[in-house]
Design a protein around this motif. Structure first.
Motif, PDB file in Angstrom:
ATOM      1  N   ALA A   1       0.830  -1.194   0.000  1.00 41.93           N
ATOM      2  CA  ALA A   1       0.000   0.000   0.000  1.00 41.93           C
ATOM      3  C   ALA A   1       0.864   1.242   0.000  1.00 41.93           C
ATOM      4  CB  ALA A   1      -0.903   0.001   1.232  1.00 41.93           C
ATOM      5  N   THR A   2       0.211   2.395  -0.045  1.00 43.96           N
ATOM      6  CA  THR A   2       0.889   3.672   0.116  1.00 43.96           C
ATOM      7  C   THR A   2      -0.077   4.646   0.771  1.00 43.96           C
ATOM      8  OG1 THR A   2       2.194   5.396  -0.986  1.00 43.96           O
ATOM      9  CG2 THR A   2       0.219   4.639  -2.130  1.00 43.96           C
ATOM     10  N   GLU A   3       0.442   5.749   1.270  1.00 38.26           N
ATOM     11  CA  GLU A   3      -0.424   6.792   1.801  1.00 38.26           C
ATOM     12  C   GLU A   3      -0.785   7.741   0.673  1.00 38.26           C
ATOM     13  OE1 GLU A   3       1.699   8.437   5.202  1.00 38.26           O
ATOM     14  OE2 GLU A   3       0.246   7.397   6.484  1.00 38.26           O
ATOM     15  N   VAL A   4      -2.069   8.037   0.582  1.00 41.53           N
ATOM     16  CA  VAL A   4      -2.606   8.832  -0.522  1.00 41.53           C
ATOM     17  C   VAL A   4      -3.261  10.091   0.025  1.00 41.53           C
ATOM     18  CG1 VAL A   4      -4.263   8.843  -2.439  1.00 41.53           C
ATOM     19  CG2 VAL A   4      -3.013   6.738  -1.873  1.00 41.53           C
TER      20      VAL A   4
ATOM     21  N   LYS B   1      -3.706  12.297   4.907  1.00 43.51           N
ATOM     22  CA  LYS B   1      -3.201  11.057   4.315  1.00 43.51           C
ATOM     23  C   LYS B   1      -4.057   9.864   4.734  1.00 43.51           C
ATOM     24  CE  LYS B   1       1.435  12.915   5.050  1.00 43.51           C
ATOM     25  NZ  LYS B   1       2.720  12.705   5.748  1.00 43.51           N
ATOM     26  N   ARG B   2      -4.303   8.967   3.781  1.00 43.16           N
ATOM     27  CA  ARG B   2      -5.010   7.734   4.081  1.00 43.16           C
ATOM     28  C   ARG B   2      -4.303   6.572   3.383  1.00 43.16           C
ATOM     29  NH1 ARG B   2      -6.716  10.872   6.976  1.00 43.16           N
ATOM     30  NH2 ARG B   2      -8.852  11.324   7.639  1.00 43.16           N
ATOM     31  N   PRO B   3      -4.154   5.426   4.041  1.00 41.99           N
ATOM     32  CA  PRO B   3      -3.507   4.281   3.394  1.00 41.99           C
ATOM     33  C   PRO B   3      -4.471   3.534   2.482  1.00 41.99           C
ATOM     34  CG  PRO B   3      -4.128   3.725   5.635  1.00 41.99           C
ATOM     35  CD  PRO B   3      -4.519   5.161   5.441  1.00 41.99           C
ATOM     36  N   PHE B   4      -4.012   3.250   1.274  1.00 42.50           N
ATOM     37  CA  PHE B   4      -4.799   2.447   0.337  1.00 42.50           C
ATOM     38  C   PHE B   4      -3.887   1.419  -0.325  1.00 42.50           C
ATOM     39  CE2 PHE B   4      -7.253   6.529   0.202  1.00 42.50           C
ATOM     40  CZ  PHE B   4      -8.391   6.047   0.821  1.00 42.50           C
TER      41      PHE B   4
END
Length: 221
Positions: free
Chosen positions: A35-38, A49-52
């Motif tokens: 995942a990454t933070e978006v 920021k939210r992880p997806f």
């Protein structure tokens, strides 16, 4: 590392879930389950920021996220629903979440299925899906994410269970100790868990109590 990428298109999945297809920066690599933070590249949203989890195959030309929007509060996922082709998202470094360790049972609650999408797609594409099972719990039949795609994957055993849809012909059971006893007789296997934090915590405890090897249980930390 931060990079702003353009949304190429959005594709409906359910009434509150979409695929977001994005430009893929050169050299931006991930493995299935990572995942990454978006963030949304708009004023007042860049620091939220939210992880997806990536849901495309690792060698795809474009990136994809499969994201559920929650319309009951004014957060990032609600704002994402207003975006379309030409808008931008900010991506950051890739980090590991759920890594595939071998055949087993994937247990998901609602949008918790999203970290499993790229893993199962990759196994399907490489002919290594046999021996895996997906158990997914949703509120209603309408909420099931990628039902047709999962059911069409040769070698994947799929079990849907619903919690608030008595009119459906699908299984109507919560995933608890009785569910595991009735539907998961083999505890000597890998387990992959993702969903609401209380659900994952409960499942880890239930599997431990039932006799599963905690070393074989992987969850999103």
């Amino acid at each position: 590392m931060e990079t702003s990428v353009r949304i190429l298109d959005t594709i409906p999945v359910t009434h509150n879930v979409r695929h977001y297809r994005l430009e893929r920066p050169k050299g931006y690599d991930f493995t299935p389950g990572q995942a990454t933070e978006v963030s949304i590249d708009r004023d007042d949203w860049r620091d939220r920021k939210r992880p997806f989890t990536f849901t495309c195959l690792p060698d795809a030309d474009t990136l994809e996220f499969t994201i559920k929007s929650y319309f009951d509060h004014t957060g990032v996922t609600n704002e994402l629903w207003s975006l379309g082709a030409g808008d931008h998202l900010i991506l950051r470094d890739v980090w590991g979440t759920i890594q595939y360790k071998g055949p087993g049972t994937f247990i998901a609650g609602g949008a918790g299925v999203t970290p499993f999408i790229a893993i199962l797609r990759h196994l399907n594409a490489t002919g290594k899906l046999a021996g895996n099972r997906l158990i997914a719990s949703h509120r209603t039949e309408q909420d099931i994410i990628l039902r047709d795609e999962f059911e069409a994957m040769e070698g994947l055993d799929v079990l849907w269970t619903l919690t608030e849809d008595p009119k459906s012909s699908l299984l109507q059971e919560r995933i608890d100790a009785g569910f595991l006893e009735n539907h998961v007789p083999d505890l000597n296997q890998n387990f992959y868990l993702c969903g609401p934090d209380p659900m994952v915590k409960d499942l880890r405890g239930l599997l431990d109590e039932a006799g599963a090897d905690v070393g074989n249980v992987t969850w999103e930390k």
